[in-house]
Each structure stands twice: as structure tokens, then as C-alpha cells.
Scaffold this active site. Sequence first.
Site, PDB file in Angstrom:
ATOM      1  N   THR A  27       0.874  -1.181   0.000  1.00  8.29           N
ATOM      2  CA  THR A  27       0.000   0.000   0.000  1.00  8.29           C
ATOM      3  C   THR A  27       0.910   1.229   0.000  1.00  8.29           C
ATOM      4  OG1 THR A  27      -0.065   0.306   2.407  1.00  8.29           O
ATOM      5  CG2 THR A  27      -1.671  -1.234   1.472  1.00  8.29           C
ATOM      6  N   ALA A  57       3.312  -1.001   4.758  1.00 12.08           N
ATOM      7  CA  ALA A  57       2.630   0.203   5.271  1.00 12.08           C
ATOM      8  C   ALA A  57       3.626   1.355   5.209  1.00 12.08           C
ATOM      9  CB  ALA A  57       2.192  -0.042   6.709  1.00 12.08           C
ATOM     10  N   VAL A  83       7.427  -2.160   7.110  1.00 14.45           N
ATOM     11  CA  VAL A  83       7.371  -0.695   7.089  1.00 14.45           C
ATOM     12  C   VAL A  83       8.042  -0.183   5.813  1.00 14.45           C
ATOM     13  CG1 VAL A  83       7.980   1.431   8.284  1.00 14.45           C
ATOM     14  CG2 VAL A  83       7.372  -0.620   9.607  1.00 14.45           C
ATOM     15  N   LYS A  84       7.259   0.597   5.054  1.00 13.85           N
ATOM     16  CA  LYS A  84       7.759   1.108   3.776  1.00 13.85           C
ATOM     17  C   LYS A  84       8.400   2.475   4.012  1.00 13.85           C
ATOM     18  CE  LYS A  84       5.722   0.813  -0.820  1.00 13.85           C
ATOM     19  NZ  LYS A  84       4.462   1.056  -1.503  1.00 13.85           N
ATOM     20  N   VAL A  85       9.659   2.573   3.631  1.00 15.02           N
ATOM     21  CA  VAL A  85      10.450   3.778   3.905  1.00 15.02           C
ATOM     22  C   VAL A  85      11.030   4.286   2.587  1.00 15.02           C
ATOM     23  CG1 VAL A  85      12.450   4.662   5.179  1.00 15.02           C
ATOM     24  CG2 VAL A  85      11.079   2.802   6.162  1.00 15.02           C
TER      25      VAL A  85
END
Length: 234
Positions: A27, A57, A83-85
Site C-alpha cells: 500500500t 505500510a 514498514v515502507k520507507v
Amino acid sequence: MKIFLDTADIEEIRTVARWGILDGVTTNPTLFSKTSGSTYEEVLKEICGITSGPVSAEVVAEDVEGMLTEGRAFAKIAPNIVVKVPMSEEGLEAISRFAEEGIKTNCTLIFTANQGLLAAKAGASLLSPFVGRLDDINQDGMEVIRELVPMIEMYEYESEVLAASIRHPRHVTDAALIGSHIATLPFKVLQQMVHHPLTDKGIITFRQDWEKARKEAAEKNAVGASASGSSRQN
Ligand code: E4P
């Protein structure tokens, strides 16, 4: 190759999960903005209830402490949250801090193999080169996948290459042939992969021929039955 769905739409995720081919979900804030009625956290929780595969996310903070705060909160939602960074100097620092804490990350907005290499060294689990956005500016987006996959394998990084910003089925074929570990696809591209005009036409023709044959057999039986009935009367 693993197939992720690139959406925050719960119905699309449920549908693809039923097909038995869903390995994970990605997402981002843009995809979340297309949903309505729920918070990002609620949407993520629902997605994690549908798939046990990785669910990305994305943080929106641009400073390290902000990224860490957002990411730690996402990680508490479910064990399969990643966790999307974004790729940036701060992003690399956040990725390495998350790695120390045992929180998995997906480094996003990668446009060169070198950026992917740095994210792998920082400890990102997933590396997301954006193929379609490079094609949009007249560059060969797939070239990044072509360069990055052997780099990751040659030096045995634990990261996986995730082909993102996929726009059409040919991107999926090319990513698979190159050896991309994962591709994340919009629902529409997955549907395009399922269908072929000759498959769809073939299904209709088989159905029509089956019905024709059954009708002819039923008519033949009816004629036979009436013939034997009239011969008994005589
Ligand atoms: C996935 O992780 C990315 O956010 C997504 O594939 C971007 O796709 P787009 O270029 O179509 O927005």
C-alpha cells in the site's frame, strides 16, 4: 516469483486471495487515499486479516525520528507488517535502525540499482524499484531490475527485489524472466493476466457446443421414445 497486490482496496484483496495466488500486499498513501471510511491503521489491520504474507505500510514523515515513530506503530498492528520507507539519507538511517529492532522494511521509490544496493546494505527486506515511472520518462525501468537482481544474489544480501509501479502484463513477464523475487501488481493487471481473447472465446465455444450436443441427444431420445411407444400400441 511471488505476486503481491498493489492496492488498499479490501474487496480486490479478498478476490485475489480467493484465487489462491496472493503472496502479499503493498500500500502507499496514494492507494490509501482511494479508500474511504476507515483510517490507514484500520485498513492495514483488515488486510493483515486476509493475508499472512507481507503487508507494506508506508511512512510519510521525512525525518528519522518521525519515520521510526510511524513505523513502530505500524509494526504493532500485525506480525506481517513491513514498514515502507522512502529512499533518502534519512530513510537509510531509519531502515538500519528498524533492522536493529527486528522490524522489516520495504525501501520504496528506488530508481537506480545503486539505490537498491544501499537499501540492501542498510538492511531492507524488500527493495522496490519503480519500473513504470521510469518508463514514463522514456527510460527502461526494467533495466534497474536487470542490474539489481544479480547484485543482490552475487553478494548474498537477504533482501528481495520487488518490481513495483507495474503497468501491464508484459512488465510481469519480463520481471519474472529476469528473476525478480516479487512483483506487486494493480488488480487490473492481474485481471489482464488471467484473460486472453482466445481463452475467453474458447470457453464460450465449448459451452455452446456442449449445449448443442445435449439438445441434439435429448431430441434423439425423444424421437426414439415416441417411436417405441407407437410400435407397442400397434
Ligand atoms: C508499490 O509499492 C508502489 O507504491 C507502487 O507500485 C507505485 O505504483 P505507481 O507508479 O503506479 O503509482
